[in-house]
Design a protein around this motif. Structure first.
Motif, mmCIF file in Angstrom:
data_model
loop_
_atom_site.group_PDB
_atom_site.id
_atom_site.type_symbol
_atom_site.label_atom_id
_atom_site.label_comp_id
_atom_site.label_asym_id
_atom_site.label_seq_id
_atom_site.Cartn_x
_atom_site.Cartn_y
_atom_site.Cartn_z
ATOM 1 N N LEU A 161 12.145 -51.656 18.996
ATOM 2 C CA LEU A 161 11.138 -52.670 18.654
ATOM 3 C C LEU A 161 10.296 -52.213 17.462
ATOM 4 C CD1 LEU A 161 9.914 -53.874 22.165
ATOM 5 C CD2 LEU A 161 11.617 -54.908 20.694
ATOM 6 N N GLU A 162 9.999 -50.906 17.382
ATOM 7 C CA GLU A 162 9.167 -50.409 16.272
ATOM 8 C C GLU A 162 9.858 -50.620 14.924
ATOM 9 O OE1 GLU A 162 6.237 -49.504 15.963
ATOM 10 O OE2 GLU A 162 5.493 -48.733 17.856
ATOM 11 N N VAL A 164 11.908 -52.958 14.250
ATOM 12 C CA VAL A 164 11.781 -54.386 13.942
ATOM 13 C C VAL A 164 10.369 -54.681 13.409
ATOM 14 C CG1 VAL A 164 11.934 -56.705 14.881
ATOM 15 C CG2 VAL A 164 13.514 -54.970 15.655
ATOM 16 N N VAL A 165 9.354 -53.953 13.912
ATOM 17 C CA VAL A 165 7.988 -54.132 13.410
ATOM 18 C C VAL A 165 7.940 -53.856 11.910
ATOM 19 C CG1 VAL A 165 5.648 -53.193 13.453
ATOM 20 C CG2 VAL A 165 6.825 -53.641 15.589
ATOM 21 N N LEU A 168 9.359 -56.656 10.076
ATOM 22 C CA LEU A 168 8.400 -57.769 10.107
ATOM 23 C C LEU A 168 7.307 -57.580 9.062
ATOM 24 C CD1 LEU A 168 7.444 -58.840 13.705
ATOM 25 C CD2 LEU A 168 7.877 -60.301 11.765
ATOM 26 N N LEU A 171 8.695 -58.695 5.918
ATOM 27 C CA LEU A 171 8.796 -60.156 5.894
ATOM 28 C C LEU A 171 7.433 -60.772 5.600
ATOM 29 C CD1 LEU A 171 11.105 -60.989 8.925
ATOM 30 C CD2 LEU A 171 11.566 -61.331 6.528
ATOM 31 N N GLY A 172 6.394 -60.191 6.213
ATOM 32 C CA GLY A 172 5.046 -60.697 5.976
ATOM 33 C C GLY A 172 4.654 -60.569 4.513
ATOM 34 N N SER A 175 6.497 -63.039 2.370
ATOM 35 C CA SER A 175 6.087 -64.438 2.477
ATOM 36 C C SER A 175 4.847 -64.698 1.629
ATOM 37 C CB SER A 175 5.831 -64.811 3.936
ATOM 38 O OG SER A 175 4.662 -64.185 4.393
ATOM 39 N N LEU A 176 4.173 -63.653 1.155
ATOM 40 C CA LEU A 176 2.944 -63.837 0.396
ATOM 41 C C LEU A 176 3.174 -63.827 -1.100
ATOM 42 C CD1 LEU A 176 0.552 -61.463 2.333
ATOM 43 C CD2 LEU A 176 0.568 -63.938 2.376
ATOM 44 N N PRO B 113 13.099 -66.522 10.404
ATOM 45 C CA PRO B 113 13.124 -65.127 10.888
ATOM 46 C C PRO B 113 11.829 -64.738 11.591
ATOM 47 C CG PRO B 113 13.655 -65.243 8.541
ATOM 48 C CD PRO B 113 13.315 -66.617 8.960
ATOM 49 N N LEU B 114 10.688 -65.168 11.037
ATOM 50 C CA LEU B 114 9.413 -64.798 11.653
ATOM 51 C C LEU B 114 9.294 -65.396 13.050
ATOM 52 C CD1 LEU B 114 7.018 -65.244 8.610
ATOM 53 C CD2 LEU B 114 7.641 -63.113 9.717
ATOM 54 N N LEU B 117 11.598 -63.633 15.600
ATOM 55 C CA LEU B 117 11.078 -62.318 15.985
ATOM 56 C C LEU B 117 9.837 -62.476 16.857
ATOM 57 C CD1 LEU B 117 11.662 -60.244 12.734
ATOM 58 C CD2 LEU B 117 13.000 -60.294 14.824
ATOM 59 N N VAL B 136 3.750 -52.006 21.896
ATOM 60 C CA VAL B 136 4.728 -52.242 20.827
ATOM 61 C C VAL B 136 4.977 -53.744 20.675
ATOM 62 C CG1 VAL B 136 7.025 -51.697 20.002
ATOM 63 C CG2 VAL B 136 5.767 -50.007 21.273
ATOM 64 N N GLU B 139 2.296 -55.312 18.701
ATOM 65 C CA GLU B 139 2.436 -55.113 17.262
ATOM 66 C C GLU B 139 3.400 -56.136 16.676
ATOM 67 O OE1 GLU B 139 0.803 -52.401 15.215
ATOM 68 O OE2 GLU B 139 -0.302 -53.260 16.884
ATOM 69 N N LEU B 140 4.544 -56.308 17.352
ATOM 70 C CA LEU B 140 5.531 -57.287 16.893
ATOM 71 C C LEU B 140 4.918 -58.682 16.849
ATOM 72 C CD1 LEU B 140 8.932 -56.729 18.740
ATOM 73 C CD2 LEU B 140 8.575 -56.918 16.314
ATOM 74 N N LEU B 143 2.002 -59.071 14.090
ATOM 75 C CA LEU B 143 2.455 -59.145 12.690
ATOM 76 C C LEU B 143 3.175 -60.462 12.427
ATOM 77 C CD1 LEU B 143 3.740 -55.639 11.641
ATOM 78 C CD2 LEU B 143 1.898 -56.958 10.663
ATOM 79 N N ALA B 144 4.023 -60.867 13.376
ATOM 80 C CA ALA B 144 4.751 -62.126 13.185
ATOM 81 C C ALA B 144 3.759 -63.286 13.118
ATOM 82 C CB ALA B 144 5.751 -62.334 14.318
ATOM 83 N N ALA B 147 1.820 -63.297 9.770
ATOM 84 C CA ALA B 147 2.660 -63.743 8.658
ATOM 85 C C ALA B 147 2.904 -65.241 8.734
ATOM 86 C CB ALA B 147 3.987 -62.984 8.678
ATOM 87 N N ALA B 150 -0.111 -67.070 7.408
ATOM 88 C CA ALA B 150 -0.201 -66.972 5.950
ATOM 89 C C ALA B 150 0.828 -67.851 5.251
ATOM 90 C CB ALA B 150 -0.021 -65.523 5.521
ATOM 91 N N LEU B 151 1.830 -68.301 6.004
ATOM 92 C CA LEU B 151 2.885 -69.134 5.431
ATOM 93 C C LEU B 151 2.323 -70.406 4.810
ATOM 94 C CD1 LEU B 151 5.799 -68.303 5.545
ATOM 95 C CD2 LEU B 151 6.135 -69.794 7.489
#
Lengths: 321, 488
Positions: A161-162, A164-165, A168, A171-172, A175-176, B113-114, B117, B136, B139-140, B143-144, B147, B150-151
């Motif tokens: 999972l980390e 994948v973080v 992410l 990806l964030g 997207s900006l 994708p966002l 996830l 954990v 965190e996932l 962040l998702a 984001a 912000a889209l």
């Protein structure tokens, strides 16, 4: 503990506090970032003193090195008028007031710190935690370094999972913003030579850290951070990959870590019945495969974070104009 | 055949499949929409499979890596987890169908994708039995979610996303510090083992304070709600629906679990319940009054979320005497609010797409021009207000009953006042939806799928009012509320 180590530790602790305060209170953001990097390096030293060399390596590479580079990259994108530390320069009108709401967080933090201090003192100084269980199962885990065994085997699911973080996070950022691929500042001769000399060495160090992680401090995150540092250096020297590589090939490299992890998770679920349950004889090989893929992804992700935008968008904008 | 169904590891696939989907959508954006829709529908089928398994075998437990607690991480699902997974799948399907029409081109390539996830993070969170693993997943999820906010790309959205990010990180760090203290004190991060080993001590209080504060910040309970209205209001509409319906509930779910399993037996009766109830009551009143004052529809709905979160916390002081009915009320409120609020945000998004604005006073006869959307808003409003026959009614009725049983007239008054205020802000919107505005605006067509998903989710919130018996028997599987009810 000898007197010398006692003096060293006290100095280290005081320097950390002082650097942290200076980094927060410095009105010049550039200086604040430099102080932050210094703070990270001393923090790594503190982890060494706490006998946690794995954390020290990660702190030095990611906490001080790459975070500092990312902060500098962000600072470079700020307009000069915005590039000051609001925290350090209070607005004029608040100066005369004795009581302001700014004191509320300070008082809260003071209370929390006092309470936590009391609790920490009430705890037994040494807790074995799970170290006996880890040691008992180390032999069949596929790694003789307990940290690697925990990260890649006992709690491999957390690491899946980390990783994948990290994807992410990229990806964030993507997207900006779009990536500035055209920017090719003519690199100075020093930087250029340095990048050419150091990149192979960085790759070698990353490979060593990855390999040594199985039985000594090191592993995918540290190796990936070193690889990322090589990428940052190349980007600073003005190097940009070909546009064709910035599309699908880049994305494939970015996801190879999480993808291999998911594939291994599915296969072990199918064969062994439990997700990420490695057969003890193949555990070492599986861990190496997972770590290698993760190292590549982590390194490229960190370098891509430094580039700071989606390379796809850049292509599209160019086509429009 | 039956054995295959009962032994299949539904829970694990529920986590791995959306991660795979997210990676595929990232690699090949041109097929992101179709992949995303497919994955979300398969996830819904997997939840049905898991439900079948839990119904036949009892609680689901999967020892990841074959180690088992305390060395490894366990996945665990009982009736409560199952319902949360089910509502996630249900709202997720609605949001996915809505998003397929809502997002275009570049935004769609970033959204799928966002979102997949985020779905993986939510599923992993509801299946987790390990407090570090929960961190954990936070965190996932965080962040998702940031984001996704912000889209929207607007100045307000970016500011709100930044504030949301800082609040979410602060919450996560406080939570993590609590995890570290518990691990040092009791040598495990597995919830079931912590229940066995934990004993009243300063560590327990510090962990409760830190983890509680972090989770309350993430759940946006008054007065820690400051980040929610701008983030939920300025996000793209499908994201607003996801955040209000599911993401806020995820941290509440963890808070509920930790409270029920670890903290309540140790520190129950020391006033923490009363404090949570008090904050909940303040949230209801403050959120409702603020909602009533808003001039923009999406901000009104976001403040309504602040108020509705408050109801969830009213149950804490009521549990001592009313036990089962207070927790049933909470379950019902979570489920019905998820459906109703998703529908309401989607309806608002349709109006925004239709008129190009969400000023409440300029809604300009949308009842005639967008009847399906107006109906969706009204039906979702019925559930939010707590009028019969809706899921919101069952939840609020059970809560009211528990308060009356204990003679907590203060909470009864807050609930009735909150209901009246909710009626105020919903009818305010509906009133302007019937009247003609001073200036008429040009309007754009709204895709039919966006109108129908809003309406179907709103109907779901109403239908929930008729399903009280099966839903409440399902949530009792594995006895998540510690009331010793016999499993069916």
């Amino acid at each position: 503990m000898t007197l010398l180590t006692w003096i060293f530790d006290s100095l280290l602790g005081l320097s950390l506090l002082w650097l942290a305060w200076r980094a927060l209170a410095c009105p010049n953001l550039f200086k604040a970032i430099v102080l932050f990097v210094a703070f990270g390096l001393l923090m790594a030293l503190a982890w060494v003193r706490l006998a946690a060399p794995d954390v020290a390596l990660a702190e030095a590479a990611i906490g001080a090195g790459l975070t500092g580079a990312l902060l500098m990259a962000a600072l470079a994108k700020l307009h000069p008028t915005e590039a000051h530390n609001d925290f350090a320069v209070p607005p004029e009108k608040n100066v005369t007031k004795v009581w302001s709401w700014q004191w509320l967080p300070a008082i809260t933090i003071l209370l929390v710190t006092t309470g936590l201090g009391y609790v920490v003192l009430s705890l037994p100084p040494y807790a074995t935690g799970l170290s006996t269980e880890v040691a008992a199962n180390l032999e069949i885990s596929g790694a003789s370094n307990p940290v690697t065994a925990v990260l890649l085997n006992f709690r491999g699911y957390d690491t899946l999972l980390e990783i994948v973080v990290l994807l992410l996070a990229l990806l964030g950022v993507w997207s900006l913003n779009s990536a500035d691929l055209d920017h090719k500042a003519a690199p100075g001769i020093v930087l250029d030579t340095l990048a050419r000399l150091l990149t192979p060495i960085f790759i070698l160090v990353a490979a060593y850290l990855l390999w040594v992680g199985a039985h000594a401090p090191g592993g995918a995150f540290q190796a990936g951070a070193v690889l990322g540092a090589a990428g940052v250096l190349l980007l600073l020297a003005g190097w940009r990959p070909r546009t064709g590589l910035m599309a699908l090939p880049l994305r494939l490299v970015l996801v190879i870590g999480p993808a291999i992890f998911v594939i291994v998770a599915m296969l072990t679920l199918l064969i062994a019945g439990q997700m990420l349950e490695y057969p003890p004889t193949q555990a070492g090989a599986l861990i190496l495969i997972l770590e290698t893929a993760a190292t590549v992804s982590i390194g490229v992700t960190l370098a891509a974070l430094f580039l700071g935008g989606d390379p796809r968008k850049n292509n599209r904008n160019k086509n429009h104009t | 055949m039956g054995a295959v169904f009962t032994e299949f590891p539904w829970g694990v696939i529920l986590i791995l499949l959306p991660v795979t989907g997210g990676i595929l959508c990232f690699l090949w954006p041109q097929i992101a929409k179709i992949t995303g829709l497919f994955i979300v529908f398969v996830v819904a089928l997997l939840v049905v499979g898991l439900a079948w398994q839990i119904f036949n075998n009892g609680v689901y437990r999967h020892a990841v890596g074959g180690w088992g607690a305390p060395l490894g991480v366990d996945l665990y699902a009982d009736g409560l987890s199952l319902l949360m997974l089910a509502i996630t799948a249900l709202v997720g399907m609605g949001v996915s169908v809505y998003s397929a029409a809502y997002f275009k081109h570049e935004q769609a390539a970033q959204f799928w994708p966002l979102w997949l996830l985020l779905l993986a993070a939510l599923n992993a969170l509801f299946l987790s039995a390990d407090i570090f693993n929960v961190y954990v997943t936070f965190e996932l999820m965080g962040l998702a979610a940031v984001a996704l906010v912000a889209l929207a790309g607007s100045r307000e959205a970016l500011g709100a996303a930044m504030r949301y990010l800082l609040a979410a990180l602060l919450g996560s760090l406080a939570y993590l510090l609590g995890v570290a203290l518990l691990y040092h004190g009791f040598g495990t991060v597995d919830i079931a083992l912590l229940v066995e080993r934990a004993e009243p001590s300063p560590v327990i209080w510090a962990a409760l304070g830190l983890m509680g504060a972090g989770l309350l910040l993430k759940t946006a309970l008054f007065p820690l709600h400051f980040w929610l209205p701008p983030a939920h209001a300025s996000a793209p509409t499908p994201v607003s629906a996801l955040l209000s319906a599911l993401v806020v509930k995820a941290s509440f779910y963890i808070l509920l679990r930790l409270w029920l399993e670890i903290f309540d037996p140790l520190v129950g009766g020391a006033g923490v319940e009363q404090l949570l109830g008090l904050l909940g009551a303040a949230a209801i009143l403050w959120g409702s009054v603020q909602a009533l004052r808003q001039t923009r529809l999406k901000l009104l709905i976001a403040y309504s979320t602040v108020a509705q979160v408050g109801y969830l916390f009213l149950a804490f002081p009521l549990v001592a005497a009313a036990g089962v009915s207070a927790w049933s009320a909470v379950t019902y409120l979570v489920l019905s609010h998820a459906l109703a609020k998703a529908a309401m945000f989607m309806a608002a998004g349709n109006l925004l797409c239709f008129g190009g604005h969400d000023r409440i006073t300029d809604l300009d006869r949308v009842v005639q021009r967008l009847p399906l959307t107006a109906a969706a808003f009204a039906l979702a409003g019925v559930s939010i207000m707590g009028l019969p026959p809706s899921g919101g009614f069952i939840g609020k009725w059970l809560l009211l009953e528990a308060a009356l049983m204990q003679g907590r007239w203060d909470l009864v008054a807050v609930m009735i006042l909150g209901g009246l205020l909710a009626a105020g802000y919903i009818f305010k919107v509906l009133g302007y939806a019937f009247t003609q505005a001073d200036i008429s605006h040009e309007s754009k067509a709204v895709p039919a799928s966006m109108e129908w998903t809003a309406l179907l989710l709103a109907c779901g919130a109403i239908l929930l009012g008729f399903l009280a018996v099966p839903v409440l028997s399902l949530v009792g599987i594995g006895d998540p509320f510690g009331i010793g009810e016999v499993r069916p």
